[in-house]
Scaffold this motif. Structure first.
Motif, PDB file in Angstrom:
ATOM      1  N   PHE A  93      -2.421 -11.964  77.557  1.00 41.25           N
ATOM      2  CA  PHE A  93      -2.692 -10.947  78.567  1.00 41.25           C
ATOM      3  C   PHE A  93      -1.537  -9.962  78.762  1.00 41.25           C
ATOM      4  CE2 PHE A  93      -5.963 -14.061  79.671  1.00 41.25           C
ATOM      5  CZ  PHE A  93      -7.065 -13.218  79.742  1.00 41.25           C
ATOM      6  N   HIS A 308      -1.283 -14.712  94.978  1.00 39.97           N
ATOM      7  CA  HIS A 308      -1.287 -13.731  93.889  1.00 39.97           C
ATOM      8  C   HIS A 308      -1.774 -12.383  94.409  1.00 39.97           C
ATOM      9  CE1 HIS A 308      -5.302 -15.332  94.184  1.00 39.97           C
ATOM     10  NE2 HIS A 308      -5.793 -14.631  93.174  1.00 39.97           N
ATOM     11  N   TYR A 328       5.474 -12.323  88.408  1.00 40.25           N
ATOM     12  CA  TYR A 328       4.141 -12.686  88.881  1.00 40.25           C
ATOM     13  C   TYR A 328       4.217 -13.802  89.906  1.00 40.25           C
ATOM     14  CZ  TYR A 328       3.052 -17.191  86.482  1.00 40.25           C
ATOM     15  OH  TYR A 328       2.984 -18.509  86.090  1.00 40.25           O
ATOM     16  N   LYS A 344      -3.248 -17.522  84.614  1.00 38.75           N
ATOM     17  CA  LYS A 344      -4.066 -16.357  84.267  1.00 38.75           C
ATOM     18  C   LYS A 344      -4.293 -15.467  85.484  1.00 38.75           C
ATOM     19  CE  LYS A 344      -8.616 -14.862  82.709  1.00 38.75           C
ATOM     20  NZ  LYS A 344      -9.976 -15.236  82.289  1.00 38.75           N
ATOM     21  N   GLU A 345      -4.668 -16.070  86.614  1.00 44.78           N
ATOM     22  CA  GLU A 345      -4.911 -15.282  87.825  1.00 44.78           C
ATOM     23  C   GLU A 345      -3.648 -14.535  88.255  1.00 44.78           C
ATOM     24  OE1 GLU A 345      -7.897 -14.880  89.530  1.00 44.78           O
ATOM     25  OE2 GLU A 345      -8.707 -15.872  87.750  1.00 44.78           O
ATOM     26  N   ILE A 348      -3.002 -11.519  85.757  1.00 43.30           N
ATOM     27  CA  ILE A 348      -3.914 -10.402  85.976  1.00 43.30           C
ATOM     28  C   ILE A 348      -3.562  -9.656  87.264  1.00 43.30           C
ATOM     29  CG2 ILE A 348      -6.301  -9.748  86.426  1.00 43.30           C
ATOM     30  CD1 ILE A 348      -5.775 -10.469  83.507  1.00 43.30           C
ATOM     31  N   ARG A 351      -0.479  -7.641  86.619  1.00 37.69           N
ATOM     32  CA  ARG A 351      -0.758  -6.499  85.752  1.00 37.69           C
ATOM     33  C   ARG A 351      -1.487  -5.395  86.515  1.00 37.69           C
ATOM     34  NH1 ARG A 351      -2.605  -6.427  79.818  1.00 37.69           N
ATOM     35  NH2 ARG A 351      -2.016  -4.311  80.363  1.00 37.69           N
ATOM     36  N   ILE A 352      -2.378  -5.776  87.417  1.00 39.24           N
ATOM     37  CA  ILE A 352      -3.040  -4.777  88.253  1.00 39.24           C
ATOM     38  C   ILE A 352      -1.995  -3.995  89.049  1.00 39.24           C
ATOM     39  CG2 ILE A 352      -4.547  -4.450  90.263  1.00 39.24           C
ATOM     40  CD1 ILE A 352      -6.144  -6.912  89.234  1.00 39.24           C
ATOM     41  N   VAL A 390      -9.187  -5.313  80.521  1.00 37.02           N
ATOM     42  CA  VAL A 390      -8.039  -6.193  80.260  1.00 37.02           C
ATOM     43  C   VAL A 390      -8.516  -7.624  80.043  1.00 37.02           C
ATOM     44  CG1 VAL A 390      -5.946  -7.188  81.270  1.00 37.02           C
ATOM     45  CG2 VAL A 390      -6.391  -4.721  81.470  1.00 37.02           C
ATOM     46  N   ASP A 391      -9.448  -8.084  80.851  1.00 38.81           N
ATOM     47  CA  ASP A 391     -10.033  -9.418  80.689  1.00 38.81           C
ATOM     48  C   ASP A 391     -11.495  -9.246  80.278  1.00 38.81           C
ATOM     49  OD1 ASP A 391     -10.849 -12.024  80.744  1.00 38.81           O
ATOM     50  OD2 ASP A 391     -10.203 -12.434  82.800  1.00 38.81           O
ATOM     51  N   LYS A 394     -14.066 -12.234  80.977  1.00 39.62           N
ATOM     52  CA  LYS A 394     -14.557 -12.383  82.350  1.00 39.62           C
ATOM     53  C   LYS A 394     -15.572 -11.289  82.682  1.00 39.62           C
ATOM     54  CE  LYS A 394     -13.058 -13.169  87.101  1.00 39.62           C
ATOM     55  NZ  LYS A 394     -11.906 -13.433  87.999  1.00 39.62           N
TER      56      LYS A 394
END
Length: 437
Positions: A93, A308, A328, A344-345, A348, A351-352, A390-391, A394
């Motif tokens: 990612f 997160h 992160y 992963k959460e 993401i 990255r947002i 990006v994902d 999902k």
């Protein structure tokens, strides 16, 4: 004796290194302009000479906002295979950095495998590793022991190290005078504070700072000046301890640059939204525009399981206001070691925040992918949308979970899709919902 220049040393001599050329191409910046920023310390390119698999990245002025993923084993969770799965997740990612925060047993086997594998830059906190590496209790560790751990990490190929050199006696005095709700929440900072209080000595990373810099310079390892007194709750933000340490970090930044060692400065922590922009400007001023690396900041303290999100809110504001590097935070923050799904959460969410900030800052080509997504949505081309996302997995799973009767829409609006309706009218077609088959 080394037979090469550090990135900063080369930049000061007017040399554009191969790593600078790679970063300049990634960032759509002229290589000479980048060299000047590296020479001033406003950009760092963490790139240890022994990390052969690295894909160099720039952190700082005019660079994209980068993100870091923390992982590593602890005494309660020591499965190296799981941690390597997290590495794979981070690389998949697009995390630019991975910090190995292992603090149990002999960690060098995992770290060496990580450095051999990872194109992302690798960071560590030698203080975490000291007790396991040296097999000594905290009170028995000497300043030279700490330096041995720093050298071991540098030799292995670590690209940047968090060194809590700013929590010296002056900063501790300010911290103790101005009472806090949460005291010290930095793990490395708390260990150094305990060592200082138990031994009566000055912080060894401050007292022997020149020796630390000599080691880092030998391997072109970037120093990430740790914020041992960062706020651990929003009530403690921007207090005397945090600012006293920041002043020390500003002086330590210049001392590192004088030895051609690249610098990042670490920042808060937990902070109300209305304080974030001012804190970013304050750091840049006191630390001479050195790249700023922030953990969050988390903008509220009452959402464990969702930190997160609280972190992404703060991170977006921080990066839009001048922060260069986001650490992160996962949903497991404050609760347990994160699993792969938590990682992963966290990635993401971070990255947002980074991407949203880059759009706000007008980073070159930041909106290219967003514009491509808009075009795909205009065309109602789902496969293209999934490719751009990006994902993508999902996004596709959500769409397919309730598939529409007409693939030119989704199951929320169906044939009343605004995009479909407008496209039909602009194409000269009639929109008739009741009579359409």
């Amino acid at each position: 004796m080394k037979n090469y220049y550090t990135q900063m040393e080369a930049a000061k001599k007017g040399i554009i290194t191969p790593e600078m050329k790679i970063v300049a191409e990634k960032e759509y910046i002229d290589a000479e302009e980048l060299r000047a920023l590296v020479a001033k310390g406003e950009v760092c390119i963490p790139c240890n000479i022994n990390h052969k698999s690295i894909s160099p990245e720039g952190i700082g002025t005019k660079m994209r906002t980068k993100i870091n993923v923390n992982l590593g084993i602890s005494g309660d969770a020591k499965n190296y295979d799981v941690e390597m799965e997290k590495v794979d997740m981070a690389l998949k990612f697009g995390a630019e950095a991975i910090m190995d925060l292992s603090n149990y047993g002999k960690t060098n086997t995992f770290r060496q495998a990580l450095i051999e594998k990872s194109p992302a830059m690798i960071g560590t906190v030698p203080m975490y590793d000291a007790i396991g590496y040296l097999e000594k209790d905290l009170l028995e560790i000497t300043p030279q022991d700490f330096l041995r751990v720093v050298r071991a990490h540098a030799e292995e190929g670590v690209d940047f190290m968090t060194i809590h050199a700013g929590i010296n006696r002056r900063a501790v005095e300010a911290f103790r005078r101005d009472k806090r709700k949460m005291n010290i929440v930095s793990r490395g900072g708390s260990l150094l504070f305990a060592w200082m209080m138990m031994t009566g000595n000055e912080n060894p990373f401050y007292e022997y700072y020149d020796e630390v810099l000599d080691i880092l310079r030998e391997f072109d390892c970037t120093i990430s000046l740790g914020d041992a007194l960062r706020p651990g709750c929003i009530d403690d933000s921007t207090d005397a301890g945090q600012i006293a340490e920041l002043i020390e970090l500003g002086a330590l930044t210049e001392r590192a640059w004088a030895k051609d060692v690249q610098v990042m400065v670490e920042g808060p922590g937990h902070m109300a939204m209305n304080e974030i922009a001012a804190n970013m400007k304050l750091q840049k001023r006191i630390c001479h525009n050195a790249p700023f690396y922030v953990l969050g900041p988390l903008v509220t303290d009452i959402f464990p399981g969702y930190d997160h999100i609280t972190s992404a809110i703060g991170g977006a504001i921080a990066a839009a206001s001048g922060a260069d590097f986001l650490c992160y935070v996962t949903p497991a923050e404050h609760l347990r070691l994160p699993d792969t799904n938590d990682v992963k959460e966290g990635i993401i969410a971070s990255r947002i925040a980074a991407h949203a900030a880059d759009i706000a800052k007008g980073v070159p080509h930041a909106t290219d992918r967003d514009n491509a997504m808009a075009e795909a949505r205009h065309e109602v081309d789902w496969d293209k949308m999934f490719d751009i996302a990006v994902d993508s997995e999902k996004a596709r799973a959500y769409f397919e979970s309730t598939p529409p009767a007409d693939r030119h829409t989704c199951s929320m609006c169906g044939k009343m899709c605004a995009v479909r309706t407008t496209n039909m009218i602009l194409n000269g077609e009639k929109v008739e919902f009741c009579s359409e088959k």
